[in-house]
Design a protein around this motif. Structure first.
Motif, PDB file in Angstrom:
ATOM      1  N   GLU A  43       0.849  -1.202   0.000  1.00 49.01           N
ATOM      2  CA  GLU A  43       0.000   0.000   0.000  1.00 49.01           C
ATOM      3  C   GLU A  43       0.882   1.249   0.000  1.00 49.01           C
ATOM      4  N   VAL A  44       0.325   2.370  -0.384  1.00 49.64           N
ATOM      5  CA  VAL A  44       1.114   3.607  -0.371  1.00 49.64           C
ATOM      6  C   VAL A  44       1.406   4.000   1.066  1.00 49.64           C
ATOM      7  N   ALA A  45       2.497   4.728   1.271  1.00 49.27           N
ATOM      8  CA  ALA A  45       2.836   5.233   2.609  1.00 49.27           C
ATOM      9  C   ALA A  45       1.797   6.280   3.022  1.00 49.27           C
ATOM     10  N   PRO A  46       1.623   6.482   4.329  1.00 48.54           N
ATOM     11  CA  PRO A  46       0.649   7.486   4.782  1.00 48.54           C
ATOM     12  C   PRO A  46       0.880   8.871   4.171  1.00 48.54           C
ATOM     13  N   LEU A  47       2.139   9.293   4.067  1.00 54.16           N
ATOM     14  CA  LEU A  47       2.408  10.611   3.471  1.00 54.16           C
ATOM     15  C   LEU A  47       1.945  10.651   2.018  1.00 54.16           C
ATOM     16  N   ASN A  48       2.074   9.533   1.315  1.00 48.32           N
ATOM     17  CA  ASN A  48       1.638   9.488  -0.082  1.00 48.32           C
ATOM     18  C   ASN A  48       0.114   9.403  -0.186  1.00 48.32           C
ATOM     19  N   GLY A  49      -0.509   8.704   0.747  1.00 46.90           N
ATOM     20  CA  GLY A  49      -1.975   8.685   0.789  1.00 46.90           C
ATOM     21  C   GLY A  49      -2.517  10.085   0.985  1.00 46.90           C
ATOM     22  N   LYS A  50      -1.885  10.812   1.895  1.00 46.41           N
ATOM     23  CA  LYS A  50      -2.309  12.195   2.154  1.00 46.41           C
ATOM     24  C   LYS A  50      -2.049  13.072   0.935  1.00 46.41           C
ATOM     25  N   LEU A  51      -0.946  12.797   0.223  1.00 46.51           N
ATOM     26  CA  LEU A  51      -0.669  13.555  -0.999  1.00 46.51           C
ATOM     27  C   LEU A  51      -1.774  13.339  -2.027  1.00 46.51           C
ATOM     28  N   ARG A  63     -14.452  13.269  -9.994  1.00 46.32           N
ATOM     29  CA  ARG A  63     -14.348  11.875 -10.454  1.00 46.32           C
ATOM     30  C   ARG A  63     -12.888  11.453 -10.461  1.00 46.32           C
ATOM     31  N   VAL A  64     -12.615  10.382  -9.748  1.00 44.68           N
ATOM     32  CA  VAL A  64     -11.258   9.865  -9.604  1.00 44.68           C
ATOM     33  C   VAL A  64     -11.230   8.433 -10.131  1.00 44.68           C
ATOM     34  N   LEU A  65     -10.183   8.121 -10.885  1.00 45.61           N
ATOM     35  CA  LEU A  65      -9.969   6.758 -11.381  1.00 45.61           C
ATOM     36  C   LEU A  65      -8.716   6.204 -10.723  1.00 45.61           C
ATOM     37  N   GLU A  66      -8.840   5.008 -10.155  1.00 48.00           N
ATOM     38  CA  GLU A  66      -7.688   4.339  -9.556  1.00 48.00           C
ATOM     39  C   GLU A  66      -7.506   2.995 -10.247  1.00 48.00           C
ATOM     40  N   ILE A  67      -6.292   2.738 -10.688  1.00 46.23           N
ATOM     41  CA  ILE A  67      -5.993   1.448 -11.322  1.00 46.23           C
ATOM     42  C   ILE A  67      -5.114   0.669 -10.351  1.00 46.23           C
ATOM     43  N   GLY A  68      -5.679  -0.371  -9.734  1.00 49.23           N
ATOM     44  CA  GLY A  68      -4.989  -1.137  -8.690  1.00 49.23           C
ATOM     45  C   GLY A  68      -5.509  -0.769  -7.311  1.00 49.23           C
ATOM     46  N   THR A  69      -6.545  -1.456  -6.860  1.00 51.57           N
ATOM     47  CA  THR A  69      -7.198  -1.123  -5.583  1.00 51.57           C
ATOM     48  C   THR A  69      -6.430  -1.679  -4.395  1.00 51.57           C
ATOM     49  N   SER A  74      -5.339   3.497  -0.320  1.00 53.71           N
ATOM     50  CA  SER A  74      -5.282   4.744  -1.095  1.00 53.71           C
ATOM     51  C   SER A  74      -6.677   5.173  -1.534  1.00 53.71           C
ATOM     52  N   THR A  75      -7.544   4.203  -1.799  1.00 48.64           N
ATOM     53  CA  THR A  75      -8.915   4.514  -2.229  1.00 48.64           C
ATOM     54  C   THR A  75      -9.645   5.309  -1.152  1.00 48.64           C
ATOM     55  N   ILE A  76      -9.433   4.935   0.108  1.00 48.69           N
ATOM     56  CA  ILE A  76     -10.073   5.664   1.214  1.00 48.69           C
ATOM     57  C   ILE A  76      -9.582   7.107   1.238  1.00 48.69           C
ATOM     58  N   TRP A  77      -8.265   7.277   1.109  1.00 44.24           N
ATOM     59  CA  TRP A  77      -7.719   8.644   1.078  1.00 44.24           C
ATOM     60  C   TRP A  77      -8.358   9.452  -0.045  1.00 44.24           C
ATOM     61  N   LEU A  78      -8.469   8.848  -1.228  1.00 44.31           N
ATOM     62  CA  LEU A  78      -9.044   9.554  -2.376  1.00 44.31           C
ATOM     63  C   LEU A  78     -10.529   9.825  -2.169  1.00 44.31           C
ATOM     64  N   ALA A  79     -11.255   8.832  -1.711  1.00 42.02           N
ATOM     65  CA  ALA A  79     -12.714   8.998  -1.549  1.00 42.02           C
ATOM     66  C   ALA A  79     -13.026  10.092  -0.538  1.00 42.02           C
ATOM     67  N   ARG A  80     -12.210  10.203   0.482  1.00 44.68           N
ATOM     68  CA  ARG A  80     -12.437  11.218   1.518  1.00 44.68           C
ATOM     69  C   ARG A  80     -12.109  12.632   1.044  1.00 44.68           C
ATOM     70  N   ALA A  81     -11.540  12.744  -0.152  1.00 39.38           N
ATOM     71  CA  ALA A  81     -11.271  14.068  -0.729  1.00 39.38           C
ATOM     72  C   ALA A  81     -12.477  14.594  -1.496  1.00 39.38           C
ATOM     73  N   LEU A  82     -13.451  13.732  -1.731  1.00 32.46           N
ATOM     74  CA  LEU A  82     -14.563  14.083  -2.617  1.00 32.46           C
ATOM     75  C   LEU A  82     -15.783  14.520  -1.837  1.00 32.46           C
ATOM     76  N   ALA A  83     -16.596  15.349  -2.497  1.00 36.74           N
ATOM     77  CA  ALA A  83     -17.920  15.635  -1.958  1.00 36.74           C
ATOM     78  C   ALA A  83     -18.743  14.345  -2.023  1.00 36.74           C
ATOM     79  N   ALA A  84     -19.849  14.329  -1.281  1.00 42.10           N
ATOM     80  CA  ALA A  84     -20.687  13.126  -1.248  1.00 42.10           C
ATOM     81  C   ALA A  84     -21.157  12.730  -2.644  1.00 42.10           C
ATOM     82  N   SER A  85     -21.241  13.716  -3.556  1.00 38.70           N
ATOM     83  CA  SER A  85     -21.682  13.424  -4.925  1.00 38.70           C
ATOM     84  C   SER A  85     -20.522  12.930  -5.798  1.00 38.70           C
ATOM     85  N   GLY A  86     -19.290  12.956  -5.277  1.00 41.00           N
ATOM     86  CA  GLY A  86     -18.129  12.527  -6.050  1.00 41.00           C
ATOM     87  C   GLY A  86     -18.045  11.017  -6.159  1.00 41.00           C
TER      88      GLY A  86
END
Ligand code: DHB
Ligand code: MG
Length: 222
Positions: A43-51, A63-69, A74-86
């Motif tokens: 998994e990505v390091a915490p600093l990279n997840g935050k990045l 809208r975010v696309l992740e290749i390799g879940t 990292s998906t949690i970090w990305l999802a938490r950056a989005l509005a509820a409609s994201g």
């Protein structure tokens, strides 16, 4: 000055993480699940997840696309950056990984914002052409296919889409002419594409710390 040893890099990584990154129980549980569920600990390091999280907020990604879940850390970090409609669309080839990821996303409270597509990314990506374009693409899958994924990132993005490509350092293997590792070749091919393909403008950062000596490439779709 201290010698720049791996131990010192880890100390600094830990210090920066403790100072700047707040991980809640769900993120920690997602990391822990990798070992208990038999997934690789890549998994990505915490600093990279935050990045990733900050980049998504900086470009106001919807809208975010992740290749390799993998386990969806990292998906949690990305999802938490989005509005509820994201939306995060994340592609995972291994059904077992996808099950672990689903559980981790539910525990993190973001499962309603994430679509996990199970299958080879090369098969899934063409099915996304009729959807709205993605604002950020994170590529962190089989390195042999990096050029295929970058091509799709450009096709499924728009001018201004941010592309992050993981693992561009590989313990320095990237500059070893005698390397026969297909992952190294795929990584080099991806970097060459980012340097030459007029659809991208790119840079890269080496990283050291708890994930060893590695790095990310950061590109803009122009
Ligand atoms: C590997 C893949 C990764 O995504 C990573 O972050 C580290 C290592 C690998 O396949 O070796
Ligand atoms: Mg990676």
């Amino acid at each position: 000055m201290d010698e720049p040893t791996a131990e010192r890099w880890n100390d600094v990584d830990t210090y920066l993480t403790e100072t700047l990154v707040e991980e809640d129980g769900a993120l920690r549980a997602a990391v822990a699940s990798l070992a208990t569920e038999g997934l690789p600990l890549i998994e990505v390091a915490p600093l990279n997840g935050k990045l990733l999280h900050l980049l998504a907020r900086m470009v106001r990604a919807e809208r975010v696309l992740e290749i390799g879940t993998l386990g969806a850390y990292s998906t949690i970090w990305l999802a938490r950056a989005l509005a509820a409609s994201g939306r995060v669309v994340t592609i995972e080839a291994e059904p077992h990984n996808a099950r672990v990821a689903r559980h981790n996303l539910e525990r993190a409270g973001v499962a309603d914002r994430v679509d996990i597509c199970i299958g080879r990314a090369a098969d899934v990506l063409p099915t996304l052409v009729d959807e709205d374009p993605f604002d950020l693409v994170f590529i962190d899958a089989d390195k042999e296919s990096n050029t295929v994924y970058l091509d799709w990132a450009a096709k499924l993005g728009h001018p201004g889409t941010v592309v992050v490509l993981d693992n561009i350092g590989r313990d320095g293997e990237i500059v070893r002419d005698d390397s026969t590792d297909p992952k190294v070749n795929g990584t080099r091919a991806g970097l060459r594409m980012l340097g030459e393909d007029p659809r991208f403008d790119a840079t890269a950062l080496q990283t050291v710390g708890i994930k060893g000596w590695d790095g990310i490439a950061l590109a803009l779709v122009v």
